[in-house]
Design an enzyme around this catalytic site. Structure first.
Site, short mmCIF file in Angstrom:
data_model
loop_
_atom_site.label_atom_id
_atom_site.label_comp_id
_atom_site.label_asym_id
_atom_site.label_seq_id
_atom_site.Cartn_x
_atom_site.Cartn_y
_atom_site.Cartn_z
N ILE A 1 13.36 23.91 -9.88
CA ILE A 1 13.38 24.39 -11.27
C ILE A 1 12.54 23.47 -12.15
O ILE A 1 11.82 23.92 -13.05
CB ILE A 1 14.83 24.50 -11.79
CG1 ILE A 1 15.66 25.38 -10.85
CG2 ILE A 1 14.86 25.06 -13.21
CD1 ILE A 1 17.15 25.31 -11.08
N PHE B 1 27.88 35.89 4.77
CA PHE B 1 29.23 35.33 4.76
C PHE B 1 30.25 36.31 4.16
O PHE B 1 30.71 36.15 3.04
CB PHE B 1 29.25 34.01 3.99
CG PHE B 1 28.34 32.96 4.58
CD1 PHE B 1 27.48 32.23 3.76
CD2 PHE B 1 28.32 32.70 5.95
CE1 PHE B 1 26.62 31.25 4.30
CE2 PHE B 1 27.48 31.74 6.49
CZ PHE B 1 26.64 31.01 5.66
N TYR C 1 22.97 27.72 -15.66
CA TYR C 1 22.16 28.62 -14.83
C TYR C 1 23.06 29.48 -13.96
O TYR C 1 24.09 29.01 -13.48
CB TYR C 1 21.29 27.84 -13.85
CG TYR C 1 20.47 26.72 -14.37
CD1 TYR C 1 20.06 25.71 -13.51
CD2 TYR C 1 20.07 26.62 -15.69
CE1 TYR C 1 19.29 24.65 -13.94
CE2 TYR C 1 19.30 25.57 -16.14
CZ TYR C 1 18.91 24.58 -15.26
OH TYR C 1 18.15 23.53 -15.69
N TYR D 1 30.50 18.61 -6.64
CA TYR D 1 29.26 18.98 -7.35
C TYR D 1 29.61 19.69 -8.66
O TYR D 1 29.16 19.30 -9.73
CB TYR D 1 28.37 19.88 -6.49
CG TYR D 1 27.37 20.64 -7.32
CD1 TYR D 1 27.58 21.98 -7.65
CD2 TYR D 1 26.26 19.99 -7.84
CE1 TYR D 1 26.70 22.66 -8.46
CE2 TYR D 1 25.37 20.67 -8.66
CZ TYR D 1 25.60 22.00 -8.97
OH TYR D 1 24.73 22.67 -9.79
N ASN E 1 22.01 32.15 -10.60
CA ASN E 1 21.40 31.79 -9.31
C ASN E 1 19.88 31.83 -9.40
O ASN E 1 19.29 32.91 -9.33
CB ASN E 1 21.91 32.73 -8.21
CG ASN E 1 23.34 32.41 -7.84
OD1 ASN E 1 24.23 32.40 -8.70
ND2 ASN E 1 23.56 32.10 -6.57
N ASN F 1 14.64 15.08 -2.93
CA ASN F 1 14.82 16.48 -2.56
C ASN F 1 13.59 17.29 -2.98
O ASN F 1 13.69 18.45 -3.37
CB ASN F 1 16.08 17.04 -3.24
CG ASN F 1 16.46 18.41 -2.67
OD1 ASN F 1 16.11 18.73 -1.53
ND2 ASN F 1 17.11 19.23 -3.47
N LYS G 1 29.17 18.58 -12.87
CA LYS G 1 28.56 19.37 -13.95
C LYS G 1 29.52 19.46 -15.14
O LYS G 1 29.13 19.30 -16.29
CB LYS G 1 28.20 20.78 -13.46
CG LYS G 1 26.99 20.82 -12.54
CD LYS G 1 25.74 20.27 -13.19
CE LYS G 1 24.53 20.30 -12.27
NZ LYS G 1 23.35 19.65 -12.87
N ASN H 1 21.10 28.01 0.51
CA ASN H 1 21.13 29.16 -0.41
C ASN H 1 20.57 30.42 0.24
O ASN H 1 19.76 30.37 1.17
CB ASN H 1 20.36 28.84 -1.69
CG ASN H 1 21.02 27.73 -2.49
OD1 ASN H 1 20.38 26.77 -2.88
ND2 ASN H 1 22.32 27.84 -2.75
N LEU H 2 20.98 31.56 -0.31
CA LEU H 2 20.66 32.85 0.31
C LEU H 2 19.16 33.13 0.40
O LEU H 2 18.65 33.43 1.49
CB LEU H 2 21.33 33.98 -0.49
CG LEU H 2 21.04 35.41 0.01
CD1 LEU H 2 21.60 35.63 1.41
CD2 LEU H 2 21.62 36.43 -0.97
N GLY I 1 11.04 19.00 -8.61
CA GLY I 1 12.00 19.84 -7.89
C GLY I 1 11.71 21.31 -8.14
O GLY I 1 10.73 21.67 -8.81
N SER J 1 25.47 24.61 -14.91
CA SER J 1 25.57 25.67 -13.90
C SER J 1 26.75 26.58 -14.19
O SER J 1 27.78 26.14 -14.71
CB SER J 1 25.74 25.02 -12.52
OG SER J 1 26.09 25.99 -11.55
C1 WQD Z 1 24.72 33.33 -2.77
C2 WQD Z 1 25.47 34.39 -1.96
C3 WQD Z 1 26.85 33.50 -0.22
C4 WQD Z 1 23.63 31.88 2.24
C5 WQD Z 1 25.03 27.89 -5.28
C6 WQD Z 1 25.73 26.82 -6.06
C7 WQD Z 1 25.38 26.95 -7.51
C8 WQD Z 1 23.88 26.92 -7.66
C9 WQD Z 1 23.25 28.05 -6.86
C10 WQD Z 1 23.16 24.68 -8.07
C11 WQD Z 1 26.90 33.98 -1.65
C12 WQD Z 1 25.72 34.33 0.36
C13 WQD Z 1 24.32 32.49 1.21
C14 WQD Z 1 23.63 32.45 3.54
C15 WQD Z 1 25.02 34.22 2.71
N1 WQD Z 1 23.36 25.68 -7.23
N2 WQD Z 1 25.01 33.64 1.45
N3 WQD Z 1 24.33 33.61 3.72
O1 WQD Z 1 26.78 29.74 -3.63
O2 WQD Z 1 26.21 31.48 -5.42
O3 WQD Z 1 25.51 29.12 -5.73
O4 WQD Z 1 23.64 27.84 -5.50
O5 WQD Z 1 23.31 24.68 -9.26
O6 WQD Z 1 25.96 25.87 -8.20
O7 WQD Z 1 27.13 27.04 -5.93
O8 WQD Z 1 24.39 30.50 -4.01
O9 WQD Z 1 22.58 31.23 -2.52
O10 WQD Z 1 24.40 29.71 -1.60
O11 WQD Z 1 24.93 32.08 -2.10
O12 WQD Z 1 25.65 35.27 2.91
O13 WQD Z 1 23.02 31.95 4.52
O14 WQD Z 1 24.81 34.52 -0.70
O15 WQD Z 1 28.06 33.76 0.47
O16 WQD Z 1 27.69 35.16 -1.70
P1 WQD Z 1 25.84 30.26 -4.65
P2 WQD Z 1 24.02 30.82 -2.50
#
Ligand code: WQD
Length: 341
Positions: free
Chosen positions: A13, A220, A179, A151, A181, A36, A155, A201-202, A11, A126
């Site tokens: 990480i 968002f 962790y 989820y 992000n 995955n 954890k 994820n972003l 995966g 996490s």
């Molecule tokens: C980061 C920021 C979004 C996508 C998640 C899990 C966490 C861990 C890491 C597993 C937020 C914004 C995102 C997009 C956006 N996973 N965003 N447009 O939600 O902080 O954490 O992933 O362990 O447990 O909760 O990460 O990358 O989804 O979002 O604006 O298309 O980017 O609103 O502010 P998140 P993320």
């Protein structure tokens, strides 16, 4: 060489941790159900390290299958447990899948540790267990908030299962790594994040938008109570994160841990907003990002970043790579992927 079982080892990480383990002189034994991830990741690991680690396609819900690997490949000195379902949104739609996969897998591993005299476990936790912390930066002693998703709840429950087991069985020692992000890719661009389908994820969404795979990044919300109105997170380079696992394994196997279960925040200690990420990405890559601000995403917390002092001082680990280098590594990886299609 000291053998370390790495579940979920191909995966995102997991693969970066396998590379760091090999370069630190360990022999990773990978099990992964490939739900995955792609087996081609092994090619990337081999290109970086010059060796192809042992791999078996095993689902951690299948205790017998794990035991067969332990018997064939043992003795195993420690386990690093990454294998889990990890999409927050999906967990809300399919809670039973998440509880069965994430909890049964851990129960299997803990029972097998007892049955095979394996004493050391590093668990992939996490910052999601903190929810929206009252105080920032967040330390390991911050209260655990009621989970906002199945989820996140898995954890929290996994941390409790490990703690209770280590309390009852003095031969079980664990380090829980919370962790923040994880982002970026190995500097060689031979391994990186491989989101299946539309990225949740972003950073993968940013790089796919810049690569023209996605039309536009939806941001968002920018009406949060933060300096620029955008959500803030602690984005940590995946290679820095991987190195934290090697240090944790060393601490356990050299019996330097001070409690049967230790918890460490693995973050940079620096919070960055989504807008700051976008601006930094455009600056280091020269790519103009097409994005639009839309409504908030349900379940998003406003702001969180780590106080990594305990990991820095006690674990002897510190994040080294800055956000610009990290975003550039993500972009290099995306360009490499594009050249493969
Ligand atoms: C980061 C920021 C979004 C996508 C998640 C899990 C966490 C861990 C890491 C597993 C937020 C914004 C995102 C997009 C956006 N996973 N965003 N447009 O939600 O902080 O954490 O992933 O362990 O447990 O909760 O990460 O990358 O989804 O979002 O604006 O298309 O980017 O609103 O502010 P998140 P993320």
């Amino acid at each position: 060489m000291t053998k370390i079982l790495v579940t979920g080892g191909v995966g995102f990480i997991g693969s970066h941790t396998v590379v760091e383990l090999m370069q630190a002189g360990y022999e990773p034994i990978i099990i992964d159900n490939l739900s995955n991830s792609s087996i081609n990741v092994l090619d990337g690991i081999e290109k970086i390290t010059g060796k192809r680690p042992f791999f078996a396609q095993v689902d951690c819900r299948d205790k017998t299958a794990i035991d067969q690997v332990l018997k064939q490949q043992g003795p195993i000195k420690a386990i690093i447990h990454f294998a889990a379902s990890k999409a927050v949104g999906e967990s809300v739609e399919k809670p039973l899948l998440y509880y069965r996969n994430n909890l049964v897998s851990l129960l299997n591993l803990l029972e097998l540790m007892q049955e095979n005299s394996i004493q050391h476990l590093v668990f992939s936790s996490s910052c999601t267990v903190y929810g929206q912390p009252e105080v920032l930066p967040v330390t390991e002693s911050a209260p655990i908030q009621p989970a906002l998703s199945p989820y996140g709840n898995t954890k929290q429950i996994c941390e409790e299962i490990i703690t209770d087991t280590a309390y009852a069985d003095k031969n079980i020692h664990a380090i829980l790594l919370r962790y923040f992000n994880p982002i970026g890719a190995h500097p060689s661009a031979e391994i990186g994040e491989l989101p299946i389908g539309v990225p949740q994820n972003l950073i993968p969404y940013v790089t796919q938008t810049a690569a023209g795979i996605r039309e536009q990044l939806k941001v968002f919300g920018n009406d949060y109570n933060t300096p620029d109105g955008y959500c803030i997170r602690d984005y940590i380079n995946v290679t820095d994160l991987a190195k934290a696992h090697v240090v944790a394994v060393q601490r356990l196997t050299e019996e330097k841990q001070k409690q049967s279960v230790e918890v460490f925040n693995i973050g940079t200690g620096r919070g960055l907003s989504v807008l700051e990420i976008i601006n930094a990405f455009e600056k280091v890559t020269g790519q103009k990002l097409n994005y639009a601000v839309v409504g908030r995403r349900e379940g998003d917390i406003e702001q969180v970043w780590a106080d990594p002092t305990f990991a820095n001082t006690e674990l002897g680990w510190k994040a080294e790579k800055g956000i610009e280098e990290t975003l550039l590594s993500a972009w290099k990886w995306q360009e490499k992927l594009k050249s493969k299609v």
